[in-house]
Motif scaffolding. Structure first.
Motif, PDB file in Angstrom:
ATOM      1  N   ILE A 386       0.825  -1.207   0.000  1.00 14.09           N
ATOM      2  CA  ILE A 386       0.000   0.000   0.000  1.00 14.09           C
ATOM      3  C   ILE A 386       0.857   1.254   0.000  1.00 14.09           C
ATOM      4  O   ILE A 386       1.915   1.312   0.628  1.00 14.09           O
ATOM      5  N   MET A 390      -1.803   6.610   3.100  1.00 14.18           N
ATOM      6  CA  MET A 390      -3.134   6.219   2.655  1.00 14.18           C
ATOM      7  C   MET A 390      -4.156   6.878   3.568  1.00 14.18           C
ATOM      8  O   MET A 390      -4.001   6.832   4.792  1.00 14.18           O
ATOM      9  N   ALA A 392      -7.480   7.621   5.862  1.00 14.91           N
ATOM     10  CA  ALA A 392      -8.077   6.722   6.857  1.00 14.91           C
ATOM     11  C   ALA A 392      -9.180   5.847   6.272  1.00 14.91           C
ATOM     12  O   ALA A 392      -9.241   4.644   6.562  1.00 14.91           O
ATOM     13  N   MET A 395      -7.659   3.132   4.156  1.00 12.51           N
ATOM     14  CA  MET A 395      -6.926   2.195   5.009  1.00 12.51           C
ATOM     15  C   MET A 395      -7.902   1.194   5.633  1.00 12.51           C
ATOM     16  O   MET A 395      -7.640  -0.017   5.682  1.00 12.51           O
ATOM     17  N   GLN A 396      -9.017   1.734   6.085  1.00 15.33           N
ATOM     18  CA  GLN A 396     -10.052   0.897   6.696  1.00 15.33           C
ATOM     19  C   GLN A 396     -10.526  -0.177   5.716  1.00 15.33           C
ATOM     20  O   GLN A 396     -10.676  -1.343   6.070  1.00 15.33           O
ATOM     21  N   MET A 399      -7.861  -2.945   5.233  1.00 21.73           N
ATOM     22  CA  MET A 399      -7.795  -3.884   6.357  1.00 21.73           C
ATOM     23  C   MET A 399      -9.017  -4.816   6.365  1.00 21.73           C
ATOM     24  O   MET A 399      -8.914  -5.991   6.737  1.00 21.73           O
ATOM     25  N   ILE A 411      -2.716 -16.345   3.997  1.00 20.14           N
ATOM     26  CA  ILE A 411      -1.741 -15.507   4.684  1.00 20.14           C
ATOM     27  C   ILE A 411      -1.654 -14.180   3.936  1.00 20.14           C
ATOM     28  O   ILE A 411      -1.325 -14.159   2.752  1.00 20.14           O
ATOM     29  N   VAL A 412      -2.007 -13.093   4.627  1.00 19.62           N
ATOM     30  CA  VAL A 412      -1.954 -11.782   3.985  1.00 19.62           C
ATOM     31  C   VAL A 412      -0.977 -10.898   4.744  1.00 19.62           C
ATOM     32  O   VAL A 412      -1.131 -10.675   5.937  1.00 19.62           O
ATOM     33  N   ASN A 413       0.048 -10.435   4.047  1.00 13.34           N
ATOM     34  CA  ASN A 413       1.047  -9.573   4.650  1.00 13.34           C
ATOM     35  C   ASN A 413       0.841  -8.168   4.103  1.00 13.34           C
ATOM     36  O   ASN A 413       1.022  -7.935   2.914  1.00 13.34           O
ATOM     37  N   VAL A 414       0.429  -7.233   4.963  1.00 11.46           N
ATOM     38  CA  VAL A 414       0.190  -5.863   4.522  1.00 11.46           C
ATOM     39  C   VAL A 414       1.428  -5.031   4.809  1.00 11.46           C
ATOM     40  O   VAL A 414       1.882  -4.964   5.947  1.00 11.46           O
ATOM     41  N   SER A 415       2.014  -4.428   3.784  1.00  9.93           N
ATOM     42  CA  SER A 415       3.147  -3.545   4.069  1.00  9.93           C
ATOM     43  C   SER A 415       3.167  -2.350   3.138  1.00  9.93           C
ATOM     44  O   SER A 415       2.470  -2.307   2.128  1.00  9.93           O
ATOM     45  N   ILE A 416       3.955  -1.371   3.526  1.00 11.05           N
ATOM     46  CA  ILE A 416       4.073  -0.138   2.758  1.00 11.05           C
ATOM     47  C   ILE A 416       4.880  -0.405   1.485  1.00 11.05           C
ATOM     48  O   ILE A 416       5.899  -1.087   1.518  1.00 11.05           O
ATOM     49  N   LYS A 418       7.492   0.056  -1.201  1.00  9.20           N
ATOM     50  CA  LYS A 418       8.788   0.732  -1.147  1.00  9.20           C
ATOM     51  C   LYS A 418       9.107   1.394  -2.479  1.00  9.20           C
ATOM     52  O   LYS A 418       8.485   1.076  -3.505  1.00  9.20           O
ATOM     53  N   GLU A 431      10.321 -15.310   0.361  1.00 14.77           N
ATOM     54  CA  GLU A 431       9.609 -15.751   1.562  1.00 14.77           C
ATOM     55  C   GLU A 431       8.359 -16.560   1.248  1.00 14.77           C
ATOM     56  O   GLU A 431       7.628 -16.943   2.151  1.00 14.77           O
ATOM     57  N   TYR A 433       5.767 -15.467  -0.924  1.00 12.93           N
ATOM     58  CA  TYR A 433       4.590 -14.695  -1.352  1.00 12.93           C
ATOM     59  C   TYR A 433       4.478 -14.769  -2.862  1.00 12.93           C
ATOM     60  O   TYR A 433       5.420 -14.411  -3.580  1.00 12.93           O
TER      61      TYR A 433
ATOM     62  N   LYS B  34      -0.050 -16.426  11.948  1.00 12.52           N
ATOM     63  CA  LYS B  34       0.562 -16.719  10.650  1.00 12.52           C
ATOM     64  C   LYS B  34      -0.243 -16.136   9.497  1.00 12.52           C
ATOM     65  O   LYS B  34       0.338 -15.719   8.511  1.00 12.52           O
ATOM     66  N   THR B  35      -1.577 -16.095   9.636  1.00 15.54           N
ATOM     67  CA  THR B  35      -2.357 -15.504   8.543  1.00 15.54           C
ATOM     68  C   THR B  35      -2.091 -14.004   8.416  1.00 15.54           C
ATOM     69  O   THR B  35      -2.425 -13.395   7.412  1.00 15.54           O
ATOM     70  N   PHE B  36      -1.487 -13.406   9.420  1.00 11.07           N
ATOM     71  CA  PHE B  36      -1.099 -11.998   9.333  1.00 11.07           C
ATOM     72  C   PHE B  36       0.353 -11.846   8.846  1.00 11.07           C
ATOM     73  O   PHE B  36       0.902 -10.750   8.841  1.00 11.07           O
ATOM     74  N   LYS B 123       8.185  -9.420  10.654  1.00  9.31           N
ATOM     75  CA  LYS B 123       7.052  -9.658  11.560  1.00  9.31           C
ATOM     76  C   LYS B 123       7.321 -10.921  12.368  1.00  9.31           C
ATOM     77  O   LYS B 123       7.237 -12.023  11.837  1.00  9.31           O
ATOM     78  N   GLU B 154       9.303  -1.135  10.435  1.00  4.95           N
ATOM     79  CA  GLU B 154       8.128  -0.503   9.805  1.00  4.95           C
ATOM     80  C   GLU B 154       7.802   0.797  10.529  1.00  4.95           C
ATOM     81  O   GLU B 154       7.388   0.782  11.686  1.00  4.95           O
ATOM     82  N   ILE B 158       0.782   1.143   9.819  1.00  2.00           N
ATOM     83  CA  ILE B 158       0.403  -0.206   9.382  1.00  2.00           C
ATOM     84  C   ILE B 158       0.774  -1.191  10.489  1.00  2.00           C
ATOM     85  O   ILE B 158       0.034  -2.137  10.778  1.00  2.00           O
ATOM     86  N   GLU B 162      -1.896  -3.649  12.207  1.00  2.00           N
ATOM     87  CA  GLU B 162      -1.755  -5.098  12.041  1.00  2.00           C
ATOM     88  C   GLU B 162      -1.644  -5.805  13.386  1.00  2.00           C
ATOM     89  O   GLU B 162      -2.244  -6.857  13.608  1.00  2.00           O
ATOM     90  N   THR B 290      -6.495   7.312  12.617  1.00  2.00           N
ATOM     91  CA  THR B 290      -6.495   6.320  11.533  1.00  2.00           C
ATOM     92  C   THR B 290      -6.360   4.910  12.085  1.00  2.00           C
ATOM     93  O   THR B 290      -7.010   3.979  11.607  1.00  2.00           O
ATOM     94  N   SER B 294      -9.299   2.264  11.380  1.00  2.00           N
ATOM     95  CA  SER B 294      -8.946   1.068  10.601  1.00  2.00           C
ATOM     96  C   SER B 294      -9.233  -0.195  11.388  1.00  2.00           C
ATOM     97  O   SER B 294      -9.721  -1.188  10.840  1.00  2.00           O
ATOM     98  N   ALA B 298     -12.252  -3.191  10.517  1.00  2.00           N
ATOM     99  CA  ALA B 298     -11.853  -4.538  10.072  1.00  2.00           C
ATOM    100  C   ALA B 298     -11.839  -5.526  11.218  1.00  2.00           C
ATOM    101  O   ALA B 298     -11.267  -6.594  11.111  1.00  2.00           O
TER     102      ALA B 298
END
Lengths: 445, 445
Positions: A386, A390, A392, A395-396, A399, A411-416, A418, A431, A433, B34-36, B123, B154, B158, B162, B290, B294, B298
């Motif tokens: 993301i 972002m 609010a 972002m909501q 998520m 498995i969902v990895n949320v990151s900024i 780059k 890893e 993904y 792990k799902t995160f 993480k 990070e 986020i 998370e 935020t 968020s 969620a």
């Protein structure tokens, strides 16, 4: 501030790749052993120094990480040390406890403390770290996980059979093949020594030498026994027995095909009984044969079980059947155990039959790591990238999307996101993904 | 031989019933986190004494279980003690390491040691025992499990979002309801103190008093601040701020319905920002809003998230948002965390942003035990009762039958039929065995 980056000598930081395998193995161990009716128990890592030093731990008692007394007791012990000079006892007085070096001694204490609240027989599963101040060496650490199953309060060989079946079922699930369960009985070891004319006080020395059979062979054992000063006729008679059973081949029955091992073993046990006559109780040889045939008939993995009259097992607390897992891939033992009917009585005053089987958890993890083992079913891995800053409301929304997928087990990895997005994705692919979803502040989604 | 049956002071043996809940919780924690995208890591239980005593651990540094040096180093340290007399430094010299009192310090060391082999951001999930030589008291033990998730590297919120979502999702899966995530920011705490005229060196004292708000109320805080010698005008101004926000109610926004908490909180944050003006960066209040919206949008469980300007969190290493889980059922906090952007820099020399969230594993297990929580899906439990002295061929058959059922996931406990079979069955029923199969030596099966 001078902070030390490395772990303390001989201990290690465990990286994610290894942890994934460890977590998987731990899960499988619990799941498998539970189907055999074992229940988890846990004892503190710290034990009374008196218990740790009670001569139950053999060489391990020299390797204790001792924990210092605290507060007034420490001050008193230190003053005493100043008065007495730095002698052994005074130094020993500084400590009231230590880190456990195995799980067997704490289990005995646990059982004697809690027997009233536990079923009988009691089938215990223990997984936990133990600590030994061994000389650091490659692949050997001063903190390591042990994984023991024990059956307490069961006199019959049901206990041995269940332990061997549980352990081999687990190894099969971990994809290990072609291993051998070597089995013997301390009473056969003793009867063979008695039959040959050795005195009881010599048994321990004789067995330590016998234990080297797989390394130095029959001739080597003979030489060392003679060097130790034992009479030639005793040594001849003793080795004659082994020659008859292992045919001059130090590996013994293990050269036979896995499926044939059990039958050959039962024949060999008969041979031992016939030869030793009254030196050996009928029950001992019959039980050993029944253990072997029962395991062979219900085994859930590709392995052999074989009687090995050269198997000694170090610890002197064993009283009956003893066993060890030999794995060619590792070139050594990856676990073992046996019956120790007298240890718990040391705590309670009344003897309680007990049998245990310990697998070499660290060795097994190492073998899996080296064979590039892939943990099955780790599921889909998605990366949400993301944009920075972002708003609010968006972002909501992101998520909430992640939540929906995570609820399904993804498995969902949320990151900024780059600046070098390409590099970021490459790293995440390493890893595992496989899918990338990008979210931008100025776009709808 | 005098063996001690009880565990060492303040530590406990864990019985099967509790272990079943612990194992279940541990499995669920790993699965959920792990799902995160969190991955497990592990550090040794033993840490360098220098690291443990580096002023990062606050009060915990007084509670270290110290491990003695070994071999020549111990002898040398003891001799030194004899020469120097039993003073603090000489006693300290006897130890080179200690048991970790938390998982945060070891994680910082781990990250600085292994950053090159780790993804960024990283993480981490850590579950492990920690040790504190606290005064023993009911429900509080000297060895206990901690369960931490941390996001290292990070900078953006986020990480906070998370962590809070992962933790609350887990609590939801464990059937906890009606809890509240209280959230604040160390920079808001500081800005409110600065706005009121307190000097920076007074913040820590002021915050320690503020932290008692939920126990002693606004008046109590006022009284203690005055007693500490702070000028009345500062104290008035400071408490005026809190009165505006929590309306004289120490519980603050928590009296509002869960669904309304987020909205009320965002209003309150605006109010803070409007009041404090330049004392507070826009970014701080915007980010906090935020995070709240968020998480609210969620969330996977029935809980509220609310801004609580009285939340302090003890550890001085926090630098940004801080949070805590309040649970009515427990009447206190069952977890918390926050941003600590400066700790890892202590090891590496270069600052690394970091946020962590720790759940009170032991408290959660205790709550589950007390509520008589039933672990779901433990499967069918069968007991095979077999007559003593079963012949080898029949034994083989029984074990093969057990294998078939175990392969399907059925828990099969094979044991010898006791004389008092009725009593034996009753006992096994208490353990959850619902079906009994009996095998006799003289009957076919």
């Amino acid at each position: 501030m001078a902070m030390k980056k490395k772990p303390v000598t001989g201990m290690k930081d465990i990286l994610p790749r290894e942890m994934e395998i460890r977590d998987y193995a731990i899960g499988l161990i619990k799941e498998t052993y539970k189907t055999f009716g074992f229940t988890s128990v846990e004892t503190p890592a710290v034990e009374h120094i008196e218990n740790l030093s009670s001569n139950q731990g053999g060489e391990n008692e020299k390797l204790i990480f001792k924990v210092m007394k605290r507060g007034d007791k420490l001050t008193a012990a230190a003053s005493k040390l100043v008065e007495a000079g730095a002698d052994r006892d005074a130094i020993g007085g500084l400590s009231d406890s230590g880190l456990r070096y195995d799980l067997t001694l704490p289990l005995s204490r646990y059982y004697s403390n809690n027997a009233n609240d536990l079923p009988s027989p009691f089938k215990a599963l223990q997984m936990g770290n133990v600590w030994r101040a061994d000389k650091p060496q490659r692949g050997r650490f001063r903190q390591f996980m042990q994984c023991d199953i024990d059956i307490l309060g069961e006199q019959s060989i049901i206990a041995e059979i269940e332990l061997i079946l549980a352990t081999t079922t687990l190894l099969g699930k971990l994809d290990f093949k072609n291993f051998t369960i070597r089995i013997n009985d301390r009473r056969i070891l003793k009867a063979m020594a008695a039959y040959s004319g050795f005195a009881e006080e010599d048994y321990d020395t004789v067995f330590i030498i016998l234990d080297k059979m797989d390394k130095i062979g029959l001739d080597g054992v003979k030489e060392e026994l003679l060097k130790e000063g034992y009479a030639a006729d005793k040594v001849e008679k003793y080795l004659g027995l082994y020659e008859k059973l292992v045919g001059g081949d130090a590996e013994g029955a293990s050269v036979v095909a896995a499926s044939e091992k059990a039958n050959v073993s039962i024949e060999n046990i008969k041979l031992v009984k016939d030869t030793l006559g009254d030196f050996l109780d009928d029950e001992v040889s019959e039980n050993l044969s029944t253990i072997i045939s029962s395991v062979e008939g219900a085994k859930a993995a590709d392995f052999g079980i074989s009687f090995d009259p050269t198997l000694v097992r170090g610890m002197s607390y064993y009283t009956g059947p003893i066993f060890e897992i030999s794995m060619d891939e590792y070139g050594g033992s990856v676990g073992g155990g046996g019956r120790y009917d007298e240890m718990i009585g040391k705590f309670t005053g009344q003897p309680t039959p007990a049998v245990g089987f310990s697998i070499g958890f660290e060795r097994i993890v190492m073998l899996l790591l080296e064979s590039n083992f892939q943990v099955p079913g780790t599921g889909e891995r998605k990366a949400y990238l993301i944009e920075k800053n972002m708003p609010a409301d968006k972002m909501q929304k992101i998520m909430a999307l992640a939540k929906e997928e995570r609820d399904k087990g993804v498995i969902v990895n949320v990151s900024i996101m780059k600046k070098n997005k390409k590099f970021q994705k490459e790293k995440m692919q390493e890893e595992g993904y496989t899918e990338f979803v990008e979210f931008f502040a100025d776009r709808d989604f």
